[in-house]
Design a protein around this motif. Structure first.
Motif, PDB file in Angstrom:
ATOM      1  N   LYS A   2       0.821  -1.202   0.000  1.00  0.00           N
ATOM      2  CA  LYS A   2       0.000   0.000   0.000  1.00  0.00           C
ATOM      3  C   LYS A   2       0.862   1.262   0.000  1.00  0.00           C
ATOM      4  O   LYS A   2       2.020   1.256   0.432  1.00  0.00           O
ATOM      5  N   ALA A  41      -0.671   6.864   2.218  1.00  0.00           N
ATOM      6  CA  ALA A  41      -2.012   7.438   2.372  1.00  0.00           C
ATOM      7  C   ALA A  41      -3.056   6.345   2.530  1.00  0.00           C
ATOM      8  O   ALA A  41      -3.954   6.448   3.386  1.00  0.00           O
ATOM      9  N   GLU A  42      -2.947   5.280   1.745  1.00  0.00           N
ATOM     10  CA  GLU A  42      -3.921   4.206   1.842  1.00  0.00           C
ATOM     11  C   GLU A  42      -3.753   3.416   3.133  1.00  0.00           C
ATOM     12  O   GLU A  42      -4.729   2.938   3.713  1.00  0.00           O
ATOM     13  N   TYR A  44      -3.038   4.567   6.008  1.00  0.00           N
ATOM     14  CA  TYR A  44      -3.638   5.300   7.118  1.00  0.00           C
ATOM     15  C   TYR A  44      -5.060   5.758   6.807  1.00  0.00           C
ATOM     16  O   TYR A  44      -5.628   6.556   7.561  1.00  0.00           O
ATOM     17  N   SER A  45      -5.639   5.265   5.730  1.00  0.00           N
ATOM     18  CA  SER A  45      -6.994   5.686   5.369  1.00  0.00           C
ATOM     19  C   SER A  45      -8.019   5.089   6.341  1.00  0.00           C
ATOM     20  O   SER A  45      -7.801   4.035   6.941  1.00  0.00           O
ATOM     21  N   THR A  80      -8.621  -0.228   4.356  1.00  0.00           N
ATOM     22  CA  THR A  80      -8.816  -1.157   3.231  1.00  0.00           C
ATOM     23  C   THR A  80      -7.975  -2.404   3.490  1.00  0.00           C
ATOM     24  O   THR A  80      -6.780  -2.309   3.772  1.00  0.00           O
TER      25      THR A  80
END
Length: 285
Positions: free
Chosen positions: A43, A46-47, A49-50, A54
């Motif tokens: 990942k 940003a993804e 820690y989204s 996800t």
């Protein structure tokens, strides 16, 4: 089948179902951190820690592996770790077997007392002996060398490993030693050619445990090693964490996954012997 037998069968099935559900839940809890590391390794930051999180990456970033390994010299760290793992694993398997064979097959005055003292060391936290050991190695000029990490494996290999070997040696018939002596073999030849092959499952178990411990060992290299060129993988991961922090979590997880895979592969290959060795620790002579 009468009603009583049917009720017993139903109760047994319900009990087994509940047991399996509990085991599955425990397995999920244990596996989830590895699954999260595996997916996070691909990942972007940003993804990773989204929110909501996800579980499957929307974009698989293979660059995390190459970029993470370039931050520090993990090739050198891996070489150092493999060197220590090989020496310590071989030394632990052989030295603990020798000590356990002496306790099991050569009873002498005071041997039970010394064996009890040996087992008592398992109750001592590592922190208790840290300062005396460090001062000893410091006065011998061994700090910032690999000797403090190797010597314990050469001189006994650990109380728990000796315990495993001794329990199995006690289960072997004394007639094996007597037959070897009649054939003209000395004690060392009997140990090498007869006794050591007979304890192969325990040797594999001790070898796997020693390998995993030395590969993941962070505490001792942190204390005794000062030069970056002598760092192990565990220290390298901490170095990577301190240099990156949480800014590049994907690269951190990628490097961690890369360093975890070899241990997992070896464990699964030797799993049969590992389980057999653990089962044999309760055998009494």
């Amino acid at each position: 089948m009468n009603k009583r037998q049917m009720s017993k069968t139903t109760a047994r099935r319900i009990s087994m179902t509940i047991t399996y559900l509990i085991l599955i839940a425990c397995a999920v809890v244990c596996i989830f951190p590895f699954f999260w590391m595996l997916t996070t390794a691909f990942k972007s930051t940003a993804e990773a820690y989204s929110f909501p999180p996800t579980f499957i990456p929307t974009r698989w970033l293979l660059s995390n592996f190459s970029n993470g390994l370039q931050v520090a010299d993990f090739g050198l760290f891996t070489k150092n770790t493999v060197f220590l793992v090989l020496i310590n694993t071989i030394a632990t398997v052989f030295s603990s077997a020798v000590v356990a064979y002496g306790f099991a097959k050569f009873p002498a005055t005071g041997s039970k007392f010394w064996y009890t003292c040996l087992m008592a060391t398992m109750m001592l936290p590592t922190q208790v002996t840290l300062i005396p050991q460090y001062l000893l190695y410091f006065k011998m000029g061994m700090v910032d060398t690999y000797w403090p990490l190797i010597i314990p494996s050469v001189l006994g290999g650990g109380a728990y490993n000796i315990f495993l070997y001794r329990q199995f040696f006690l289960s072997l018939p004394q007639e094996l030693n007597e037959a070897a002596t009649i054939d003209g073999a000395n004690s060392f030849q009997t140990f090498i050619h007869i006794m050591l092959p007979a304890v192969k499952p325990v040797s594999m178990c001790v070898g796997v445990m020693s390998l995993v411990f030395n590969w993941n060992d962070f505490y001792q290299p942190l204390i005794y090693l000062n030069s970056t060129k002598k760092f192990t993988v565990a220290i390298g991961l901490q170095f990577l964490n301190s240099s990156m922090g949480t800014t590049k979590i994907g690269q951190m997880m990628a490097v961690s996954l890369t360093m975890t895979i070899p241990v997992l592969v070896i464990f699964f290959i030797c799993q049969k012997y590992f389980v057999q060795g653990i089962k044999m620790q309760g055998i009494k002579g």
